[in-house]
Scaffold this motif. Structure first.
Motif, short mmCIF file in Angstrom:
data_model
loop_
_atom_site.label_atom_id
_atom_site.label_comp_id
_atom_site.label_asym_id
_atom_site.label_seq_id
_atom_site.Cartn_x
_atom_site.Cartn_y
_atom_site.Cartn_z
N GLY A 13 0.81 -1.21 0.00
CA GLY A 13 0.00 0.00 0.00
C GLY A 13 0.84 1.26 0.00
N THR A 14 0.17 2.41 -0.09
CA THR A 14 0.86 3.69 -0.10
C THR A 14 -0.12 4.79 0.31
N ILE A 15 0.38 6.02 0.37
CA ILE A 15 -0.42 7.20 0.72
C ILE A 15 -0.40 8.15 -0.47
N THR A 16 -1.55 8.76 -0.78
CA THR A 16 -1.61 9.67 -1.93
C THR A 16 -0.83 10.95 -1.66
N GLY A 17 -0.32 11.54 -2.75
CA GLY A 17 0.48 12.75 -2.65
C GLY A 17 -0.36 14.01 -2.59
N LEU A 18 0.28 15.17 -2.83
CA LEU A 18 -0.38 16.47 -2.72
C LEU A 18 -1.59 16.59 -3.63
N ASP A 19 -1.52 16.00 -4.80
CA ASP A 19 -2.61 16.10 -5.77
C ASP A 19 -3.47 14.85 -5.79
N GLY A 20 -3.35 14.00 -4.76
CA GLY A 20 -4.11 12.77 -4.72
C GLY A 20 -3.51 11.69 -5.60
N ASP A 21 -2.29 11.90 -6.10
CA ASP A 21 -1.65 10.92 -6.98
C ASP A 21 -1.02 9.80 -6.17
N PHE A 22 -0.96 8.61 -6.77
CA PHE A 22 -0.33 7.47 -6.10
C PHE A 22 0.20 6.49 -7.14
N GLU A 23 1.11 5.65 -6.70
CA GLU A 23 1.68 4.63 -7.57
C GLU A 23 1.95 3.38 -6.76
N LEU A 24 1.53 2.23 -7.28
CA LEU A 24 1.73 0.95 -6.60
C LEU A 24 2.56 0.03 -7.50
N GLN A 25 3.46 -0.72 -6.90
CA GLN A 25 4.30 -1.66 -7.63
C GLN A 25 3.81 -3.09 -7.39
N ASN A 26 4.15 -3.97 -8.36
CA ASN A 26 3.89 -5.41 -8.23
C ASN A 26 2.42 -5.72 -7.98
N VAL A 27 1.55 -5.12 -8.79
CA VAL A 27 0.12 -5.37 -8.68
C VAL A 27 -0.32 -6.23 -9.86
N LYS A 28 -1.00 -7.33 -9.57
CA LYS A 28 -1.49 -8.22 -10.61
C LYS A 28 -2.83 -7.72 -11.15
N LYS A 29 -3.05 -7.96 -12.43
CA LYS A 29 -4.34 -7.60 -13.02
C LYS A 29 -5.46 -8.37 -12.33
N GLY A 30 -6.58 -7.67 -12.09
CA GLY A 30 -7.70 -8.30 -11.41
C GLY A 30 -7.67 -8.09 -9.90
N ALA A 31 -6.57 -7.49 -9.39
CA ALA A 31 -6.48 -7.24 -7.95
C ALA A 31 -7.44 -6.12 -7.56
N THR A 32 -7.93 -6.18 -6.33
CA THR A 32 -8.85 -5.15 -5.82
C THR A 32 -8.05 -4.10 -5.06
N ILE A 33 -8.21 -2.85 -5.49
CA ILE A 33 -7.53 -1.72 -4.83
C ILE A 33 -8.52 -1.04 -3.90
N GLN A 34 -8.12 -0.83 -2.64
CA GLN A 34 -9.00 -0.24 -1.62
C GLN A 34 -8.47 1.15 -1.26
N ILE A 35 -9.31 2.16 -1.39
CA ILE A 35 -8.93 3.55 -1.09
C ILE A 35 -9.81 4.06 0.04
N SER A 36 -9.20 4.63 1.09
CA SER A 36 -9.98 5.09 2.25
C SER A 36 -9.39 6.38 2.80
N PHE A 37 -10.26 7.17 3.43
CA PHE A 37 -9.86 8.42 4.08
C PHE A 37 -10.92 8.77 5.12
N VAL A 38 -10.49 9.34 6.24
CA VAL A 38 -11.40 9.68 7.33
C VAL A 38 -12.47 10.66 6.85
N GLY A 39 -13.75 10.36 7.11
CA GLY A 39 -14.85 11.22 6.71
C GLY A 39 -15.39 10.92 5.33
N TYR A 40 -14.80 9.92 4.66
CA TYR A 40 -15.25 9.55 3.32
C TYR A 40 -15.57 8.06 3.27
N GLU A 41 -16.44 7.70 2.33
CA GLU A 41 -16.76 6.29 2.16
C GLU A 41 -15.59 5.56 1.52
#
Length: 326
Positions: A13-41
């Motif tokens: 996992g990782t944390i988004t940058g100033l503009d909400g950008d992010f990059e993940l390594q070694n992710v297989k196609k079909g994998a589920t990406i989970q994004i969360s932040f306090v106060g948001y669904e």
């Protein structure tokens, strides 16, 4: 910025940058990406290759809760003051004798105290929401304003089963509409009302027993008399109990003497007789069992034009003092 992005079921996992950008390594196609932040669904997306563009939505489930305030009702999302809410289910789940006892521990920052009355049967607690109160050792006079369906009243005169909810306006912003009448906070009580539909009858009861616990352990009569004598000697006075009297107390404990009191030759009145008995007075006075019972009955119903809610309550509570009718 600062949103948590993680491949579901892994520690990748990782944390988004100033503009909400992010990059993940070694992710297989079909994998589920989970994004969360306090106060948001929290959002989950399936990655099929290529970049992702994810938008999070506000979590309005809590913010849409309706709160009773001084000038009507508001949603929590629009609320700026400090308001605590207690619902009917929380109040009626406790087998207590009045509303203040039911509220203990439910509202952060709300303080309760008995003052000099202690836990006497029928005594009610004082409530402090804000303000330092007074230097009076008896009880704080910084009491909040209590409004029951918009009218000032005594909260302890209500049956907890008849209350729909309680809103506690704790800070100056929330209670400012009441001006000088509410420097120590406001408690708004909303009672239950009738609902259209078929007749609904509700009956509740609870039974409980009470005993005095953690009472001091009294010394036996002979040891107590010896201590009283020592106190008198240390104060340069004559002992209160003569050797003859001490022997009588000791003989009574050993079963060699059966008279609980004997007349004193110097003071023959009954109030000055010498006692030999060995009585644990705390247990003798406070060793009773107090029985408490409560029965509540309510009837509600009506149609679209007229609704009704009727209720009755019966409550009795006995004290633990053996020789007092409390």
């Amino acid at each position: 910025m600062g949103a948590s992005v993680v491949v579901k079921g892994t520690t990748n996992g990782t944390i988004t940058g100033l503009d909400g950008d992010f990059e993940l390594q070694n992710v297989k196609k079909g994998a589920t990406i989970q994004i969360s932040f306090v106060g948001y669904e929290t959002k989950e997306v399936v990655w099929n290759g290529g970049p992702l563009n994810v938008e999070l939505k506000d979590d309005t489930q809590v913010l849409d809760e309706v709160v009773v305030v001084g000038f009507g009702t508001q949603k929590k999302v629009n609320l700026t003051g400090s308001v605590a809410v207690v619902g009917a289910e929380e109040l009626t789940s406790r087998p207590v004798s009045n509303v203040t006892q039911a509220m203990q521990g439910l509202v952060p920052g709300m303080n309760f105290g008995y003052g000099k009355g202690g836990g006497k049967v029928g005594s009610t607690m004082s409530i402090n929401v804000r303000g330092t109160g007074t230097l009076d050792s008896n009880v704080s006079n910084a009491s909040p304003l209590v409004l029951i369906d918009g009218m000032e009243g005594d909260i302890n005169m209500l049956n907890p089963n008849d209350i729909e909810n309680i809103s506690v306006l704790k800070d100056a912003a929330a209670s400012s509409i009441y001006g000088s009448r509410a420097p120590y906070g406001v408690i708004l009580v909303t009672t239950k009302k009738g609902k259209a539909g078929r007749v609904n009858i509700n009956y509740n009861n609870n039974f409980s027993w009470s005993n005095a616990i953690n009472m001091p352990k009294m010394a036996d009569s002979y040891t107590y008399a010896k201590f009283i004598n020592q106190i008198a000697i240390n104060d340069n006075n004559s002992p209160n109990f003569t050797e003859e009297h001490l022997q009588g107390i000791k003989d009574y404990q050993l079963g060699l003497f059966t008279q609980t009191t004997v007349p004193d030759e110097n003071t023959p009145t009954i109030w000055d007789w010498r006692g030999n008995a060995n009585v644990d007075w705390l247990d003798e006075i406070f060793g009773g069992t107090g029985f408490q019972q409560e029965h509540s009955l309510s009837v509600t119903g009506g149609n679209e034009k007229v609704q009704y809610f009727m209720s009755a309550n019966y409550f009795t509570q006995d004290g633990v003092v053996k020789y007092g009718d409390e």
